[in-house]
Scaffold this active site. Structure first.
Site, PDB file in Angstrom:
ATOM      1  N   ARG A   1      11.975  -5.469   4.964  1.00 54.15           N
ATOM      2  CA  ARG A   1      11.722  -4.056   4.645  1.00 54.15           C
ATOM      3  C   ARG A   1      12.630  -3.115   5.430  1.00 54.15           C
ATOM      4  O   ARG A   1      12.918  -3.332   6.598  1.00 54.15           O
ATOM      5  CB  ARG A   1      10.264  -3.722   4.975  1.00 54.15           C
TER       6      ARG A   1
ATOM      7  N   ARG B   1      -9.874   0.585   8.606  1.00 55.59           N
ATOM      8  CA  ARG B   1      -9.465  -0.766   8.987  1.00 55.59           C
ATOM      9  C   ARG B   1     -10.559  -1.502   9.745  1.00 55.59           C
ATOM     10  O   ARG B   1     -10.369  -2.653  10.114  1.00 55.59           O
ATOM     11  CB  ARG B   1      -8.242  -0.670   9.898  1.00 55.59           C
TER      12      ARG B   1
ATOM     13  N   ARG C   1      11.172  -1.044  11.002  1.00 55.74           N
ATOM     14  CA  ARG C   1      10.101  -0.686  11.925  1.00 55.74           C
ATOM     15  C   ARG C   1      10.051  -1.627  13.115  1.00 55.74           C
ATOM     16  O   ARG C   1      10.265  -2.826  12.972  1.00 55.74           O
ATOM     17  CB  ARG C   1       8.758  -0.725  11.185  1.00 55.74           C
TER      18      ARG C   1
ATOM     19  N   ARG D   1      -0.703  -8.666  13.638  1.00 53.41           N
ATOM     20  CA  ARG D   1      -1.206  -7.718  12.623  1.00 53.41           C
ATOM     21  C   ARG D   1      -2.057  -8.456  11.588  1.00 53.41           C
ATOM     22  O   ARG D   1      -3.100  -7.963  11.158  1.00 53.41           O
ATOM     23  CB  ARG D   1      -0.033  -6.999  11.945  1.00 53.41           C
TER      24      ARG D   1
ATOM     25  N   LYS E   1       0.833  -1.208   0.000  1.00 55.29           N
ATOM     26  CA  LYS E   1       0.000   0.000   0.000  1.00 55.29           C
ATOM     27  C   LYS E   1       0.867   1.259   0.000  1.00 55.29           C
ATOM     28  O   LYS E   1       0.664   2.161  -0.796  1.00 55.29           O
ATOM     29  CB  LYS E   1      -0.930   0.018   1.232  1.00 55.29           C
TER      30      LYS E   1
END
Ligand code: AP5
Length: 214
Positions: free
Chosen positions: A126, A87, A161, A172, A13
């Site tokens: 990431r 969400r 992160r 998550r 996203k």
């Protein structure tokens, strides 16, 4: 044109939102980024948010709706890209009400379809440029050998992160399937949903989104 990018953690996203900002002058509204900013502010709300995010759980609807409402009235551009919002069904209803209050509407909801194995690989690989927020990936988009960000050209730190670990990611994903995936049916029923294959490489996903947006 206001659009939602809907998909699980790691669906791409943020990566695709940044492209739309650059090419179309749209405004990216990432509730994840807003909450990370709040978290770093050291306020009481920021500390509460930090704890929830570290565990991979969802922050309360009240907080995120408040953050979005403020941005909707202050940010200007060629439409909003909602990245990571809504969400929950309550957030989706709140967004519809906020847009209607501003005399605006939702153009499209792009559902980024991926599978869970790919998400784990992507998230654990990431990193992000601390200067401009450009997103990298050890496998598909490695940090340049000279340590200079391809977007801002600076030699800043590339950070990972705090919630990009397997434990938080499991929570998550669970939160996504329990609370966010019902939005797929919600927007399908409204006739707004356009699925794209999020498993394709980054440029192909971009092309699919461009084709949907026209
Ligand atoms: P948030 O920051 O929104 O995180 P997320 O939804 O978990 O999504 P990510 O940012 O992890 O993934 P992404 O889809 O943007 O993928 P990316 O482009 O980076 O939320 C964090 C937390 O904040 C939540 O857990 C919650 O606590 C809280 N929160 C946020 N919004 C909330 C809300 N509305 N309500 C309540 N709580 C909220 O890509 C991932 C990696 O894959 C990158 O390395 C990238 O380079 C790579 N990649 C991307 N596309 C491709 C591709 N096509 N092929 C190969 N690699 C790719």
């Amino acid at each position: 044109m206001n659009i939602i990018l809907l998909g699980p953690p790691g669906a791409g996203k943020g990566t695709q939102a940044r492209h739309l900002v650059e090419t179309r002058g749209m405004v990216q509204l990432s509730t994840g980024d807003m909450l990370r900013e709040a978290k770093n502010s050291g306020t009481e709300m920021g500390n509460r948010v930090a704890e929830v995010m570290a565990k991979g759980q969802l922050v309360t609807d009240e907080i995120v709706i408040g953050l979005i409402e403020e941005k909707l009235t202050t940010e200007k551009g060629a439409g909003f890209i909602f990245d990571g919002f809504p969400r929950t069904l309550a957030q989706a209803d709140a967004l519809a009400a906020l847009l209607s209050k501003l005399g605006q509407s939702l153009h499209t909801v792009i559902e980024m379809r991926v599978d869970d194995d790919a998400l784990v690989d992507r998230i654990t690989a990431r990193s992000t440029c601390s200067g401009c927020g450009e997103v990298y990936n050890d496998h598909t988009k490695p940090i340049p050998a000279d340590g200079r960000c391809t977007n801002c050209g600076e030699q800043k730190e590339f950070t990972r992160r705090a919630d990009d670990n397997e434990d938080s990611l499991r929570t998550r994903l669970m939160e996504y399937y329990k609370k966010t995936s019902p939005l797929i049916g919600y927007y399908y029923a409204k006739g707004d949903l356009r699925p794209v294959n999020g498993l394709a490489d980054i440029k192909e996903v971009t092309a699919s989104i461009e084709a949907v947006l026209g």
